[in-house]
Design a protein around this motif. Structure first.
Motif, PDB file in Angstrom:
ATOM      1  N   PHE A   1       0.812  -1.313   0.098  1.00 53.43           N
ATOM      2  CA  PHE A   1       0.078  -0.240  -0.086  1.00 53.43           C
ATOM      3  C   PHE A   1       0.762   1.203   0.008  1.00 53.43           C
ATOM      4  CE2 PHE A   1      -2.930  -3.059   1.239  1.00 53.43           C
ATOM      5  CZ  PHE A   1      -4.236  -2.687   0.937  1.00 53.43           C
ATOM      6  N   LYS A   2       2.208   1.270  -0.422  1.00 51.73           N
ATOM      7  CA  LYS A   2       2.973   2.265  -0.585  1.00 51.73           C
ATOM      8  C   LYS A   2       2.354   3.254  -1.630  1.00 51.73           C
ATOM      9  CE  LYS A   2       7.489   3.446  -2.298  1.00 51.73           C
ATOM     10  NZ  LYS A   2       8.732   3.098  -2.927  1.00 51.73           N
ATOM     11  N   PHE A   3       2.289   4.605  -1.145  1.00 47.83           N
ATOM     12  CA  PHE A   3       2.086   5.640  -1.945  1.00 47.83           C
ATOM     13  C   PHE A   3       2.949   6.740  -2.198  1.00 47.83           C
ATOM     14  CE2 PHE A   3       0.558   6.814   2.278  1.00 47.83           C
ATOM     15  CZ  PHE A   3       0.707   8.301   2.171  1.00 47.83           C
ATOM     16  N   GLU A   4       2.585   7.748  -3.029  1.00 51.96           N
ATOM     17  CA  GLU A   4       3.241   8.951  -3.142  1.00 51.96           C
ATOM     18  C   GLU A   4       2.037   9.782  -3.574  1.00 51.96           C
ATOM     19  OE1 GLU A   4       6.295   8.523  -6.299  1.00 51.96           O
ATOM     20  OE2 GLU A   4       7.308   6.966  -5.157  1.00 51.96           O
ATOM     21  N   THR A   5       2.412  11.241  -3.142  1.00 47.44           N
ATOM     22  CA  THR A   5       1.651  12.250  -3.230  1.00 47.44           C
ATOM     23  C   THR A   5       2.449  13.308  -4.267  1.00 47.44           C
ATOM     24  OG1 THR A   5       2.366  13.225  -1.317  1.00 47.44           O
ATOM     25  CG2 THR A   5       0.561  11.885  -1.133  1.00 47.44           C
ATOM     26  N   THR A   6       1.628  14.041  -4.687  1.00 46.72           N
ATOM     27  CA  THR A   6       2.172  15.687  -5.353  1.00 46.72           C
ATOM     28  C   THR A   6       1.497  16.640  -5.004  1.00 46.72           C
ATOM     29  OG1 THR A   6       2.442  14.214  -7.613  1.00 46.72           O
ATOM     30  CG2 THR A   6       2.321  16.561  -7.790  1.00 46.72           C
TER      31      THR A   6
ATOM     32  N   ASN B   1       1.365   1.594  -4.944  1.00 45.83           N
ATOM     33  CA  ASN B   1       1.934   0.196  -5.093  1.00 45.83           C
ATOM     34  C   ASN B   1       2.978   0.491  -6.381  1.00 45.83           C
ATOM     35  OD1 ASN B   1       2.504  -2.262  -4.881  1.00 45.83           O
ATOM     36  ND2 ASN B   1       0.821  -3.138  -5.845  1.00 45.83           N
ATOM     37  N   ASN B   2       3.409   1.532  -6.572  1.00 51.58           N
ATOM     38  CA  ASN B   2       4.280   1.789  -7.931  1.00 51.58           C
ATOM     39  C   ASN B   2       3.701   1.959  -9.210  1.00 51.58           C
ATOM     40  OD1 ASN B   2       6.880   1.685  -6.002  1.00 51.58           O
ATOM     41  ND2 ASN B   2       6.580  -0.619  -6.049  1.00 51.58           N
ATOM     42  N   ILE B   3       2.453   2.261  -9.171  1.00 47.96           N
ATOM     43  CA  ILE B   3       1.684   2.493 -10.396  1.00 47.96           C
ATOM     44  C   ILE B   3       1.108   3.918 -10.058  1.00 47.96           C
ATOM     45  CG2 ILE B   3      -0.422   2.048 -11.705  1.00 47.96           C
ATOM     46  CD1 ILE B   3       1.594  -0.271 -11.628  1.00 47.96           C
ATOM     47  N   ALA B   4       1.958   4.611 -11.044  1.00 47.74           N
ATOM     48  CA  ALA B   4       1.944   6.216 -11.029  1.00 47.74           C
ATOM     49  C   ALA B   4       0.911   6.856 -12.075  1.00 47.74           C
ATOM     50  CB  ALA B   4       3.222   6.829 -11.129  1.00 47.74           C
ATOM     51  N   GLU B   5       0.207   7.757 -11.862  1.00 47.52           N
ATOM     52  CA  GLU B   5      -0.540   8.512 -12.682  1.00 47.52           C
ATOM     53  C   GLU B   5       0.336   8.982 -13.972  1.00 47.52           C
ATOM     54  OE1 GLU B   5      -2.227  12.079 -10.980  1.00 47.52           O
ATOM     55  OE2 GLU B   5      -0.208  12.931 -10.802  1.00 47.52           O
ATOM     56  N   ASN B   6      -0.406   9.219 -15.213  1.00 48.34           N
ATOM     57  CA  ASN B   6       0.335   9.541 -16.460  1.00 48.34           C
ATOM     58  C   ASN B   6      -0.666  10.469 -17.156  1.00 48.34           C
ATOM     59  OD1 ASN B   6       1.449   9.431 -19.291  1.00 48.34           O
ATOM     60  ND2 ASN B   6       3.056   8.131 -18.227  1.00 48.34           N
ATOM     61  N   VAL B   7      -0.090  11.858 -17.341  1.00 50.18           N
ATOM     62  CA  VAL B   7      -1.141  12.844 -17.859  1.00 50.18           C
ATOM     63  C   VAL B   7      -1.211  12.144 -19.545  1.00 50.18           C
ATOM     64  CG1 VAL B   7      -1.163  15.208 -18.922  1.00 50.18           C
ATOM     65  CG2 VAL B   7      -0.320  14.767 -16.638  1.00 50.18           C
ATOM     66  N   ASN B   8      -0.014  11.858 -20.088  1.00 48.36           N
ATOM     67  CA  ASN B   8      -0.020  11.606 -21.648  1.00 48.36           C
ATOM     68  C   ASN B   8      -0.990  10.157 -21.729  1.00 48.36           C
ATOM     69  OD1 ASN B   8       2.029  13.600 -22.157  1.00 48.36           O
ATOM     70  ND2 ASN B   8       3.496  12.117 -21.716  1.00 48.36           N
TER      71      ASN B   8
ATOM     72  N   LEU C   1      -2.070  17.800  -0.934  1.00 49.13           N
ATOM     73  CA  LEU C   1      -1.575  16.794  -1.316  1.00 49.13           C
ATOM     74  C   LEU C   1      -2.413  15.738  -2.538  1.00 49.13           C
ATOM     75  CD1 LEU C   1       0.996  15.958   1.496  1.00 49.13           C
ATOM     76  CD2 LEU C   1       1.582  17.029  -0.708  1.00 49.13           C
ATOM     77  N   VAL C   2      -2.223  15.390  -3.414  1.00 50.64           N
ATOM     78  CA  VAL C   2      -2.951  14.589  -4.143  1.00 50.64           C
ATOM     79  C   VAL C   2      -2.130  13.355  -4.293  1.00 50.64           C
ATOM     80  CG1 VAL C   2      -3.953  13.924  -6.587  1.00 50.64           C
ATOM     81  CG2 VAL C   2      -4.207  16.638  -5.370  1.00 50.64           C
ATOM     82  N   VAL C   3      -2.916  12.248  -4.064  1.00 47.94           N
ATOM     83  CA  VAL C   3      -2.161  10.708  -4.468  1.00 47.94           C
ATOM     84  C   VAL C   3      -1.747  10.757  -5.924  1.00 47.94           C
ATOM     85  CG1 VAL C   3      -2.483   8.362  -4.025  1.00 47.94           C
ATOM     86  CG2 VAL C   3      -3.126  10.080  -2.288  1.00 47.94           C
ATOM     87  N   SER C   4      -0.615  10.369  -6.126  1.00 48.62           N
ATOM     88  CA  SER C   4      -0.249  10.359  -7.555  1.00 48.62           C
ATOM     89  C   SER C   4       0.518   8.919  -7.697  1.00 48.62           C
ATOM     90  CB  SER C   4       1.001  11.240  -7.948  1.00 48.62           C
ATOM     91  OG  SER C   4       2.037  11.290  -6.829  1.00 48.62           O
ATOM     92  N   SER C   5       0.854   8.082  -7.022  1.00 54.26           N
ATOM     93  CA  SER C   5       0.955   6.771  -7.084  1.00 54.26           C
ATOM     94  C   SER C   5       0.860   5.727  -5.854  1.00 54.26           C
ATOM     95  CB  SER C   5       2.533   6.799  -7.284  1.00 54.26           C
ATOM     96  OG  SER C   5       3.223   5.582  -7.551  1.00 54.26           O
TER      97      SER C   5
ATOM     98  N   GLU D   1     -16.438   4.401   6.116  1.00 54.82           N
ATOM     99  CA  GLU D   1     -15.881   3.354   6.476  1.00 54.82           C
ATOM    100  C   GLU D   1     -15.280   2.525   5.271  1.00 54.82           C
ATOM    101  OE1 GLU D   1     -19.071   1.366   8.587  1.00 54.82           O
ATOM    102  OE2 GLU D   1     -19.049   2.724  10.218  1.00 54.82           O
ATOM    103  N   HIS D   2     -15.688   2.753   4.090  1.00 51.76           N
ATOM    104  CA  HIS D   2     -15.063   1.823   3.087  1.00 51.76           C
ATOM    105  C   HIS D   2     -14.521   2.927   1.958  1.00 51.76           C
ATOM    106  CE1 HIS D   2     -17.277  -1.865   3.932  1.00 51.76           C
ATOM    107  NE2 HIS D   2     -18.219  -0.944   4.601  1.00 51.76           N
ATOM    108  N   ILE D   3     -13.305   2.542   1.659  1.00 47.50           N
ATOM    109  CA  ILE D   3     -12.519   3.637   0.802  1.00 47.50           C
ATOM    110  C   ILE D   3     -11.835   2.623  -0.414  1.00 47.50           C
ATOM    111  CG2 ILE D   3     -10.830   5.011   0.058  1.00 47.50           C
ATOM    112  CD1 ILE D   3     -10.844   6.196   3.181  1.00 47.50           C
ATOM    113  N   THR D   4     -12.237   3.061  -1.632  1.00 46.15           N
ATOM    114  CA  THR D   4     -11.449   2.294  -2.834  1.00 46.15           C
ATOM    115  C   THR D   4     -10.582   3.205  -3.595  1.00 46.15           C
ATOM    116  OG1 THR D   4     -13.458   0.564  -2.814  1.00 46.15           O
ATOM    117  CG2 THR D   4     -11.932   0.839  -4.833  1.00 46.15           C
ATOM    118  N   ALA D   5      -9.460   2.822  -3.916  1.00 50.85           N
ATOM    119  CA  ALA D   5      -8.517   3.727  -4.777  1.00 50.85           C
ATOM    120  C   ALA D   5      -8.489   2.813  -6.019  1.00 50.85           C
ATOM    121  CB  ALA D   5      -7.152   3.760  -4.225  1.00 50.85           C
TER     122      ALA D   5
END
Length: 417
Positions: free
Chosen positions: A357-362, A374-381, A368-372, A408-412
């Protein structure tokens, strides 16, 4: 080129003046002022001792003139006590500006940000535009504290923007415009013209890009990016070729406020300065009352807000089923957090319990917006991003740090737009 000779500027800085640029601004009709005052009160009442301290709200309060002095003191105190180790460069820049607008000494926060920006570089030659939002905030904050020391950083930043080919979103373009306008205005008269030419070239390109996002109804990008864009277009020394009708934009924003579109404190903080005829460039000119300068104590909650300290269990799922993305997964975890926590707390607890559940933000104008995940990152292109849902209801497009919730329930879901 001559403008690389940064050391020459130090000889002229002592006699530097500020080049004042004309503003293209418009004002709220007097009959509509109660409408604007109403959303300001709504924003100020979001400040509580249990809420995440939001520097954007304090800046907006100080630029507009705060009504709720208890909330103003509380938020100032919270930001003065904040740990810089927990902040991104964008958050640190906002915090410095917020304290500056409160007539407070940011202390070592400025030197820390200075060092961080001296070492900053984009993650790749063609980093996505959102990666430049935080650094723009940092340069604006540093420019307002010591423009001479910031010049080498700003020059390198401007050159990076010129070399980057990723399309800018309105928020990032507006913040970069404010930062470089600050630097442009503080170049000493008679100094090396290469600095002015560089900043002017970058500003022209960015502002032209922003102008292409002006819709026929006056909205710039969307209603929530319009506030920063109004600030940028009102102060830029390089106005766009396409004339901007400020009053048309103002009228449309006021109509949106009437319809209840601006109920989120962060969205109010973004639009309020423009509605009050101010921009982030006005932060150093804020005049504080003697009462504001008194060391605040933690007051009782100045407005409605979450009071429960009980814990809730959040069922958190991360899901990627997009074809063409190598790593497919659907994983669920239960985490326990305090009721009223922000999304960031849930994500941090999940990451602590399971590295999947590792995550990164921008950093963005909303926080802060979650951008990645589990090593899957957003991509504008590729038009991919992480969307957070409670059931089928979107949660503020992944804004992680400022919006409290009790879901109580969150899905990404990793998805496309």
């Amino acid at each position: 080129m001559a403008w690389f000779a940064l050391y020459l500027l130090s000889l002229l800085w002592a006699t530097a003046g500020t080049s004042t640029q004309s503003r293209s601004s418009c004002s709220v009709p007097s009959a509509q002022e109660p409408l604007v005052n109403g959303i300001q009160v709504l924003m100020e009442n979001s400040v509580t001792s249990s809420a995440y301290p939001n520097p954007s709200i304090l800046i907006a309060m100080n630029l507009a003139g705060a009504y709720n002095l208890k909330a103003q003191k509380l938020l100032t105190y919270q930001l003065m006590s904040s740990d810089t180790n927990d902040l991104t460069i964008g958050q640190l820049g906002l915090t410095i500006m917020a304290l500056t607008s409160s007539c407070r000494d940011p202390g070592d926060k400025v030197s820390i940000l200075q060092r961080q920006m001296e070492n900053w570089a984009p993650s790749s030659p063609n980093a996505e535009a959102s990666a430049f939002y935080g650094p723009s905030l940092a340069i604006l904050a540093l420019c307002q504290k010591n423009s001479e020391a910031t010049l080498p950083i700003a020059v390198r930043f401007a050159k990076t923007l010129l070399a980057n080919s990723s399309p800018f979103n309105v928020d990032t373009g507006a913040m970069a415009t404010l930062a470089l306008t600050c630097m442009y205005n503080k170049i000493p008269v008679g100094s090396e013209e290469g600095y002015r030419a560089l900043f002017g070239q970058v500003l022209k390109a960015i502002v032209e890009n922003i102008s292409t996002k002006i819709k026929d109804n006056g909205i710039i990008g969307d209603i929530y990016s319009t506030g920063l864009a109004m600030q940028a277009l009102s102060v830029t020394p390089q106005p766009p070729k396409k004339e901007w009708n400020c009053m048309k934009t103002m009228d449309m924003i006021l109509d949106e406020i009437k319809q209840g579109k601006f109920h989120n404190p962060m969205s109010i903080a973004q639009i309020l300065p423009s509605l009050k005829g101010k921009t982030y460039l006005d932060v150093p000119q804020v005049t504080c009352s003697p009462d504001h300068e008194v060391q605040p104590t933690l007051p009782s909650q100045p407005g409605p807000g979450p009071t429960s300290t009980s814990n809730i269990t959040v069922i958190y799922t991360i899901n990627n089923q997009l074809r063409g993305v190598e790593l497919l997964f659907n994983k669920t975890i239960n985490v326990s957090v305090k009721s009223g926590s922000v999304l960031l707390v849930v994500l941090e607890e999940a990451q602590r319990k399971n590295p999947m559940f590792k995550f990164e933000t921008t950093m963005t104008s909303w926080g802060l917006v979650v951008s990645s995940i589990n090593n899957i990152a957003e991509n504008v292109n590729h038009k991919t991003y992480w969307q957070f849902l409670s059931g089928i209801t979107p949660l503020n497009e992944g804004v992680a740090d400022y919006i409290p919730f009790n879901h109580e329930h969150i899905t990404a879901n990793f998805t496309q737009y």
